[in-house]
Design an enzyme around this catalytic site. Sequence first.
Site: not given
Lengths: 660, 317
Positions: A417, A461, A477
Amino acid sequence: MTTPAPRRKAVEPPIDSRAFDLLSLTMALVLGLHASHLPWWLSMALALTLGGRWWQRRQRAGRVPNWLKLPLLALLTLAVIVQYGNIFGREPGSALAVGLLVLKLLETETVRDARVGTSFACFGLMTALLFDQGLIATVAVALGLLPALASLRALEPGQAPTSLARGLLPGLALSASALPLALLAFLLVPRLSSPLWGAPSPGPARTGLSDSMSPGNFTDLLTDDHPAMRVSFDGAPPPPDRRYFRAYVMWNFDGRSWRYLDVRYAGPREPATLEADSSIQYQISLQPTHQRVLPALDVPLQAPPQASLQADREVLADKPVNDELNYSARSALRYRLQSNLDERSRRLGLRLPADFNPRTQALAAQWRQRFGGNDAAIVQAALTLFHDGGFRYTLAPAPLGRDSVDDFLFDTHEGFCEHYASAFTVLMRAAGIPARVVTGYQGGYWNKLGNYLLVRYSDAHAWSEVWLAGRGWVRIDPTGAVRPERVSLGAAAAAGDQLSWYRNDWLQGLRNHWDIVNRWWDQGVIGFDALRQRGLLTPFGIRDTDTATLGVLLAISSVLFIAIGLAWALLRRRPRDPLRDALRELERRLARKGIVRGLTEGPQHYLGRAARALPGQRDELARLMSCYLELRYAHDEPPPESLRMFQRAVQDFRVVNVVK
Amino acid sequence: MRDPLQRLQRWAEKRLPALTRYRRPESLPIELHRRRIYIVPSGFGIGFSILLLVMLVGALNYANNAALLLTCLLGAASAASMLVAFRSLDGLRLSHIRAGHAIAGQAIELALAFDSSRQRNAIRLDLGGDTVAFAIDASATAQVKLTLPTVQRGWQPLPRLRLWSTWPLGLFRVWSWLYPDQSVLVWPRPEVAGPSPHAPADDARHMRLHRGDELAALRDYRVGDPQRHIAWKASARHDHLLVKDFEQPQSRPQWQLDWRQLSALENEARIARLARWLNEAQAQRCSYSLWLPGNEIASNSGPLHYAHCMNALAQLP
């Protein structure tokens, strides 16, 4: 002048091997419970010392001589000072205590020594809880009390021999019978609202989220599956792809790492404007982080008490969270954040270090040229690149060089991430779209039984937010473009088989279910603080229970328990007499016909009277009487088969109505 | 730590009226009950409660609820051990006491029989400086052997016995006094040296006269038997020689020990001498009779007879 006669000092006999074995077992348990925080070499040395002493005592009883003991003591002190720097404080203190405990065993020969050693071992057991007060640790420590109690019992002379394992059982029974009183005392002992001395030192540091992000520093976090927080919602929980918990919003990029823009550098700013459509109320129970940040769902509407809302709607508590913290908040689900971007923010959101990542900047410039003023198309182009450009999600990516984003985008194509968020944000800034990195938690496990969302550290995250005209800050994202499971199913699913064996599916499922017990323990026992204690009597109409009330309650209920205990202790249990019971039964049957035994009437007289009253059954009654008299007076103990026959005869006896 | 506790115990016994009630001897069997069982924390118990207090303050200070729970559990278990300690004496019964034999100055052996309906452990019995620890099984009897020092002959009442225990954890000391209304008989101490008893001379002559005269049986001939002992007539009826076997003469003389013969001596010296004679007679396994003022014991032999005579001597005024 007379000197007092020397008092006859009773020579204490050495303790027997059973007591010594139990004592050694207790100390081994204490050592084992402390081993997790002691340096490994100290644990090994102490274990060897303990084992050696045990072996030596088996060969021949006797103290270890002083020339061996004193250097060991000096060595222990030295070792603790070398390891920790001093001998005070929680870690060095407990290391010293455990060491002294093991050394105490070296000179333990008499009952007095053994008792002192056992008491000290109880203290050692308690200090183990200062390091870990989880349910499992507490149960382990409580089980450690059993050999301690058993060794105290074994010190008493003159008892029936038992096996080692059976010797532990009475301690268990004693503890179990003491449990109600213990729980009551636990509830009612007044808690201190502030510590008497020293500030309790912080617990073991979990990495947690940090206020900076550079490629690779999430790796520790993503493999740590301890609970980070538990969230319960008022109403239905948001769908999985909306479970984003924001912690830090990062603006500053120095070419390698992203930094949180602290108020010290950015100066006080008003929280960004927020127009919310729908909102959700929820409660978070946060594990200690030793940081000020309080994660909140998506974009919080306002800060909980004792915390404040920062410029980018992140929540900072007034002081670091050193104990488990419960707070409730309300967040917007559909919103428009900062629809008017001020000039300073725009500048910050576009800033890039000049001579880093030239290929990325070139790519962004190329996109800008191709799509013109269409920011959304540029965002889409970047996501398409991640989705179709051969990128791979892995927790063990190849290391990156100086131009980390260039290396990632054009060479290694693998990461997790934070790589994606970082690269995406740099791309956007290079293309002239204000963008920033947000870190926090995403996903979590929904515990149906407990109706709460369990978020682990491994759910940490990082994602991006880009500012689009008319829409404000929009969450993008990029990891989801590469690995959609990361967003919809969670970190474990995304990592696939890269995690260690103990995190495979069914075990993970078991751990997720087990978490409800941990949650119950954390909330019910560990989180029972002075504040909760004050609200203890709310169901009974007392809103604020003060210390005096608690003291009175504690006294009253202790007296109650003592009374119950005394009743048990004073109760005399008469030995059962089956013969008398059988006679009573016969008397009951006869009494139904009006033949009642007088208070001072002996059995012979009574049954004789009964036989006269029931002439039809005279023989039967006479037989019963002789049988009873024989059983009662001819033997010390009535023979069992004759007794059974008598009982059966009484059972079969029916009073026949006399026909006159 | 021990001294103040014993002072406390002495003070408690002096002040508590219930205790004085049992200052008088009482008849067996004695059953212990709550009115005569006392309990105080032991020195170790006081130390342990200080430790618990330290643990409590530590747990509260560090706001560590798990440690607090552990401390509460340990404290409650200690409190519960007080009740267990009480129960280890409650209902215990001293059913009888059997005494051995001892002469004045020696320790006499006592066997105390305790019985109980349930199992008990680590009960200790103090008598003088002597402590014995014992356990009892459920509905069984435990024989506890103790020795009691004696001073002089005659009936010696038993002193108060202390029954105590620190079972189960050593945190509490529970005790009770037993004052059985029973005495033990201590035999007189024999004198060290002195003249032998006067044995009638005609007795000895009588014995010599009859020595080896009574034919007791016939037996097979063995090499070395004198010829005149061979039973020729009987041998003729058998295919081998038979020998007449004569009964050994009675080697045990008849001793008549008489109080009146020793009129020259004072009372205790007479008793000591008679005791020595009894010992000698017993050692030589002869039969003897004893005449004492108001008590005449016919001639007999054996340990029971000896005990009977010694008892009679011991009970002389």
